[in-house]
Each structure stands twice: as C-alpha cells, then as structure tokens.
Design a protein around this motif. Structure first.
Motif, PDB file in Angstrom:
ATOM      1  N   GLU A   1       0.828  -1.215   0.000  1.00  0.00           N
ATOM      2  CA  GLU A   1       0.000   0.000   0.000  1.00  0.00           C
ATOM      3  C   GLU A   1       0.859   1.262   0.000  1.00  0.00           C
ATOM      4  O   GLU A   1       2.032   1.182   0.326  1.00  0.00           O
ATOM      5  N   PRO A   2       0.308   2.436  -0.407  1.00  0.00           N
ATOM      6  CA  PRO A   2      -1.114   2.707  -0.667  1.00  0.00           C
ATOM      7  C   PRO A   2      -1.530   2.492  -2.125  1.00  0.00           C
ATOM      8  O   PRO A   2      -2.621   2.886  -2.498  1.00  0.00           O
ATOM      9  N   LYS A   3      -0.663   1.821  -2.909  1.00  0.00           N
ATOM     10  CA  LYS A   3      -0.949   1.651  -4.341  1.00  0.00           C
ATOM     11  C   LYS A   3      -2.316   0.993  -4.592  1.00  0.00           C
ATOM     12  O   LYS A   3      -3.118   1.476  -5.403  1.00  0.00           O
ATOM     13  N   ARG A   4      -2.577  -0.105  -3.870  1.00  0.00           N
ATOM     14  CA  ARG A   4      -3.834  -0.841  -4.116  1.00  0.00           C
ATOM     15  C   ARG A   4      -5.051  -0.039  -3.664  1.00  0.00           C
ATOM     16  O   ARG A   4      -6.103  -0.077  -4.302  1.00  0.00           O
ATOM     17  N   TRP A   5      -4.894   0.657  -2.539  1.00  0.00           N
ATOM     18  CA  TRP A   5      -5.995   1.490  -2.025  1.00  0.00           C
ATOM     19  C   TRP A   5      -6.377   2.541  -3.056  1.00  0.00           C
ATOM     20  O   TRP A   5      -7.556   2.753  -3.347  1.00  0.00           O
ATOM     21  N   GLN A   6      -5.352   3.195  -3.607  1.00  0.00           N
ATOM     22  CA  GLN A   6      -5.620   4.271  -4.559  1.00  0.00           C
ATOM     23  C   GLN A   6      -6.253   3.738  -5.853  1.00  0.00           C
ATOM     24  O   GLN A   6      -7.131   4.378  -6.424  1.00  0.00           O
ATOM     25  N   ALA A   7      -5.856   2.543  -6.266  1.00  0.00           N
ATOM     26  CA  ALA A   7      -6.472   1.924  -7.445  1.00  0.00           C
ATOM     27  C   ALA A   7      -7.931   1.553  -7.144  1.00  0.00           C
ATOM     28  O   ALA A   7      -8.832   1.747  -7.972  1.00  0.00           O
ATOM     29  N   GLU A   8      -8.170   1.047  -5.944  1.00  0.00           N
ATOM     30  CA  GLU A   8      -9.520   0.629  -5.545  1.00  0.00           C
ATOM     31  C   GLU A   8     -10.454   1.840  -5.427  1.00  0.00           C
ATOM     32  O   GLU A   8     -11.629   1.768  -5.781  1.00  0.00           O
ATOM     33  N   ALA A   9      -9.897   2.958  -4.935  1.00  0.00           N
ATOM     34  CA  ALA A   9     -10.712   4.173  -4.757  1.00  0.00           C
ATOM     35  C   ALA A   9     -11.232   4.688  -6.103  1.00  0.00           C
ATOM     36  O   ALA A   9     -12.244   5.381  -6.158  1.00  0.00           O
ATOM     37  N   LYS A  10     -10.548   4.329  -7.186  1.00  0.00           N
ATOM     38  CA  LYS A  10     -11.004   4.758  -8.521  1.00  0.00           C
ATOM     39  C   LYS A  10     -12.196   3.947  -9.002  1.00  0.00           C
ATOM     40  O   LYS A  10     -12.942   4.386  -9.872  1.00  0.00           O
ATOM     41  N   VAL A  11     -12.372   2.752  -8.473  1.00  0.00           N
ATOM     42  CA  VAL A  11     -13.460   1.887  -8.955  1.00  0.00           C
ATOM     43  C   VAL A  11     -14.510   1.576  -7.878  1.00  0.00           C
ATOM     44  O   VAL A  11     -15.572   1.043  -8.186  1.00  0.00           O
ATOM     45  N   ARG A  12     -14.216   1.903  -6.623  1.00  0.00           N
ATOM     46  CA  ARG A  12     -15.182   1.630  -5.548  1.00  0.00           C
ATOM     47  C   ARG A  12     -15.541   2.930  -4.835  1.00  0.00           C
ATOM     48  O   ARG A  12     -14.688   3.558  -4.206  1.00  0.00           O
ATOM     49  N   LYS A  13     -16.831   3.240  -4.875  1.00  0.00           N
ATOM     50  CA  LYS A  13     -17.307   4.472  -4.253  1.00  0.00           C
ATOM     51  C   LYS A  13     -17.123   4.422  -2.737  1.00  0.00           C
ATOM     52  O   LYS A  13     -16.777   5.419  -2.110  1.00  0.00           O
ATOM     53  N   ASP A  14     -17.362   3.229  -2.134  1.00  0.00           N
ATOM     54  CA  ASP A  14     -17.281   3.172  -0.665  1.00  0.00           C
ATOM     55  C   ASP A  14     -15.862   3.453  -0.172  1.00  0.00           C
ATOM     56  O   ASP A  14     -15.678   4.055   0.886  1.00  0.00           O
ATOM     57  N   VAL A  15     -14.850   3.068  -0.983  1.00  0.00           N
ATOM     58  CA  VAL A  15     -13.454   3.350  -0.613  1.00  0.00           C
ATOM     59  C   VAL A  15     -13.158   4.834  -0.859  1.00  0.00           C
ATOM     60  O   VAL A  15     -12.603   5.522   0.010  1.00  0.00           O
ATOM     61  N   ALA A  16     -13.567   5.343  -2.034  1.00  0.00           N
ATOM     62  CA  ALA A  16     -13.333   6.756  -2.372  1.00  0.00           C
ATOM     63  C   ALA A  16     -13.977   7.691  -1.347  1.00  0.00           C
ATOM     64  O   ALA A  16     -13.386   8.694  -0.946  1.00  0.00           O
ATOM     65  N   ASP A  17     -15.210   7.329  -0.920  1.00  0.00           N
ATOM     66  CA  ASP A  17     -15.970   8.193  -0.009  1.00  0.00           C
ATOM     67  C   ASP A  17     -15.300   8.396   1.355  1.00  0.00           C
ATOM     68  O   ASP A  17     -15.627   9.335   2.076  1.00  0.00           O
ATOM     69  N   LEU A  18     -14.372   7.505   1.717  1.00  0.00           N
ATOM     70  CA  LEU A  18     -13.677   7.685   3.004  1.00  0.00           C
ATOM     71  C   LEU A  18     -12.665   8.830   2.917  1.00  0.00           C
ATOM     72  O   LEU A  18     -12.179   9.318   3.936  1.00  0.00           O
ATOM     73  N   LYS A  19     -12.339   9.237   1.696  1.00  0.00           N
ATOM     74  CA  LYS A  19     -11.421  10.368   1.471  1.00  0.00           C
ATOM     75  C   LYS A  19     -10.111  10.214   2.237  1.00  0.00           C
ATOM     76  O   LYS A  19      -9.643  11.140   2.905  1.00  0.00           O
ATOM     77  N   LEU A  20      -9.540   9.043   2.149  1.00  0.00           N
ATOM     78  CA  LEU A  20      -8.247   8.772   2.786  1.00  0.00           C
ATOM     79  C   LEU A  20      -7.239   8.419   1.691  1.00  0.00           C
ATOM     80  O   LEU A  20      -7.605   7.888   0.645  1.00  0.00           O
ATOM     81  N   ALA A  21      -5.967   8.698   1.959  1.00  0.00           N
ATOM     82  CA  ALA A  21      -4.930   8.439   0.959  1.00  0.00           C
ATOM     83  C   ALA A  21      -4.406   7.014   1.033  1.00  0.00           C
ATOM     84  O   ALA A  21      -3.731   6.531   0.119  1.00  0.00           O
ATOM     85  N   ALA A  22      -4.714   6.318   2.132  1.00  0.00           N
ATOM     86  CA  ALA A  22      -4.166   4.976   2.353  1.00  0.00           C
ATOM     87  C   ALA A  22      -5.083   4.199   3.296  1.00  0.00           C
ATOM     88  O   ALA A  22      -5.876   4.804   4.020  1.00  0.00           O
ATOM     89  N   PRO A  23      -4.982   2.863   3.292  1.00  0.00           N
ATOM     90  CA  PRO A  23      -5.803   2.095   4.236  1.00  0.00           C
ATOM     91  C   PRO A  23      -5.369   2.359   5.678  1.00  0.00           C
ATOM     92  O   PRO A  23      -4.226   2.746   5.920  1.00  0.00           O
ATOM     93  N   GLU A  24      -6.290   2.140   6.591  1.00  0.00           N
ATOM     94  CA  GLU A  24      -5.965   2.300   8.013  1.00  0.00           C
ATOM     95  C   GLU A  24      -5.438   0.973   8.555  1.00  0.00           C
ATOM     96  O   GLU A  24      -6.134  -0.036   8.501  1.00  0.00           O
ATOM     97  N   PRO A  25      -4.199   0.956   9.038  1.00  0.00           N
ATOM     98  CA  PRO A  25      -3.678  -0.322   9.560  1.00  0.00           C
ATOM     99  C   PRO A  25      -4.417  -0.734  10.829  1.00  0.00           C
ATOM    100  O   PRO A  25      -5.043   0.108  11.476  1.00  0.00           O
TER     101      PRO A  25
END
Ligand SMILES: [Zn+2]
Ligand SMILES: [Zn+2]
Length: 322
Positions: A129-153
């Motif tokens: 990460e955060p590569k996968r998170w950022q890719a997922e945020a482009k295709v998943r609204k629920d991830v994008a809506d959290l408005k975070l740059a990286a997953p929360e460990p």
C-alpha cells in the motif's frame, strides 16, 4: 437391457440435478446464520459487491467481528450485529490485509471498535500500500468516499500465536500458522464451539487468489489448522461448512502445485500450459481431479501462472515482484 440402461441414465440425471441443487443452495449471500449460541456467520455478497464473509461473536460484555470487510460491507455487518445483539463491537479482527477484509477498518474505528490483527497483516499493508488502495478508490465508491490516501492499519497487533481473549462466555484464540494466502493469515478458533474462521487461507468455492501467496507452503498451514478439533469452518468466501472445507482447500493447493511441477519437469513453458487473450489468461491445460472441482473456476489460469512462476523462480509467489 434397454430398460436397465434407461434406469441408470435417469438415476445419473437425478444425481446430477441433486448435485446442482446442493451447489446452488450452498451460497446464501447477505444472510446471517447462527452457527452456535452467540456465534453468527454473515455471508458476503462477493459477486455483486466484492464483500467477504464475517463472523459475529458475542462475549460477556461485547462483540468480536471477524474481518473488517470493505467499507460498505462493514456497515452491513455492523447493522447485522445490532440485530442479533445489543452489545457493542469491541474488536474487529482482520484475517489479512486484502481490501475486502481490511479496507473497512476506518468504519469500525469510527464505531468505537479496536481493529486487531497478526503483525504480518500490518507488514503486508506496508509492502503493498497505498498503491492498491488508490487503485480501488477509482473503482469503488465506498473506498473513495472515506477520502483517505491509504488504508488504516489495524490499531492493535500481536506477534505471539495464539493471542487469546477469554471471559465467562467463551474463549477466542487468534492463530498464525504461517504463510499461505498472505504473509499475515490469521485464524480465529473457538475451542468450546469447535468453530474455525479461516479467512482466505481456506475458502469454500472457486475464490482462491494466489498473487500474494506461498502456494507450496499453503497445505502446511492448513495441516496446522487441521490439528484443531473443528466442527464448523467459516471461510473468507463461500458458504459455511465442516472439516471438508479444510481438506478440499489443502488438496486443491497440493494438486495445483504438483500438476504444475509435473509440467515444468516435462520442460513445458508457461505459454504451453496457459492461453492468453490480450493480457488476460483465459484457459489452462492443467487439469485437477474431480475431488477439488468446488475450488476450480475462472481463476485457475492465473493460479497456474502464479504457481509456475513460484516453481521456476524458486521463491514464494508473494516474493516475486507483482
Ligand atoms: Zn484475500
Ligand atoms: Zn477475500
């Protein structure tokens, strides 16, 4: 003679119909099922929403949830937990670092829970990460809506297996048995109820993903889990089952590895055993036994390629840049 043949044919047809019927009713996405008193299984909607399964476990004063799910799955599971118990969620255990199991962490933190994992999960997040998170945020609204740059460990980690939570109601053991699906694979075991939550180290259906895996070591991890007394297996994907889920998962990985190894020994190249269409793998000549057909699906060509790379590069697939 003719009549006998007709009878045999119709018997086969009936058996085939029965087998289909059983397979079709195995999956019950979005349902909550009680497994033991105070232990529930919520089957995630993998096809439509990409969700993983969750377990809801009631302790004396609080609930423990197995897997954070994606953010939208976290919210559905939180609603489901409120329906079965009025106790607060205290811990949420990430079985591993994949988005469908850990990207919901911020939702649970906001709801007042502590996210918990084996330390290998936090290490995997640092690796990928955060590569996968950022890719997922482009295709998943629920991830994008959290408005975070990286997953929360996970907020809390342990490195000594098993980590144990215990009160008057029950005991929960959190195990790490080694590298199978990921370097962080955690299992949750309830010794009294003989329930095992296996994450994606054991799935019930064609849901295996081998990119971050150690295919050769995978059956050894399952063998360690098989030493526990298990009546119920609650997998990361697919319906709940018994010990046969562990047996089949281990057998699938063993057969996959030995079939690919045999092809390598025959001097076959990757292009000889998988077929590409564009940059997608669409088929494979590798065949596994009928006994593991529950685990064989569209992902098989990718699993064959990952195993081929693992064998020919002499290291776990997860250690090969990908
Ligand atoms: Zn996974
Ligand atoms: Zn998963």
């Amino acid at each position: 003679m003719m009549q006998r043949r007709m009878w045999i044919l119709s018997l086969f047809a009936a058996l085939a119909a029965l087998a289909f019927f059983q397979a079709a009713t195995d999956a019950q996405p979005a349902t909550v099922k009680q497994i033991a008193p105070g232990v529930w299984f919520r089957e995630g909607e993998i096809d439509t929403l990409g969700h993983c399964n969750n377990a809801i476990i009631e302790m004396n004063d609080y609930l423990v949830i197995v897997d954070a799910n994606f953010p939208s799955g976290a919210r559905l599971t939180l609603q489901a937990a409120k329906k079965v118990s009025n106790k607060p969620v205290k811990y949420v255990f990430d079985t591993h670092h994949h988005g469908d199991h850990a990207y919901g962490n911020p939702v649970w933190t906001e709801a007042g829970a502590t996210t918990l994992a084996y330390k290998g999960v936090a290490e995997e997040l640092k690796r990928y990460e955060p590569k996968r998170w950022q890719a997922e945020a482009k295709v998943r609204k629920d991830v994008a809506d959290l408005k975070l740059a990286a997953p929360e460990p996970p907020k809390q980690t342990f490195d000594k297996s098993p980590f144990i939570l215990k009160d008057d109601t029950r005991e929960l053991r959190f195990y790490f048995f080694g590298w199978a699906h990921t370097r962080g694979d955690g299992f949750v075991y309830l010794p009294k109820e003989k329930v095992l939550c296996s994450g994606d180290a054991a799935v019930n259906g064609p849901f295996n993903y081998t990119a971050d895996a150690n295919v050769a070591n995978w059956p050894k991890v399952i063998a360690a889990a098989q030493k526990l007394e298990v009546a119920h297996v609650l997998p990361g994907h697919g319906g709940p089952g018994g010990k046969e889920v562990l047996d089949g998962q281990a057998r699938f990985m063993t057969e996959l590895h030995s079939a690919v190894q045999a092809a390598v020994r025959q001097g076959k190249k990757l292009d000889d055993i998988v077929k590409k269409q564009g940059d997608k793998l669409v088929s494979t000549s590798i065949q596994l036994s009928a006994g593991v057909k529950n685990w064989v699906g569209d992902g098989l060509p990718d699993q064959v390629r990952d195993t081929y790379d693992e064998i020919t590069q002499h290291k776990p697939h997860g250690d090969i840049p990908h």
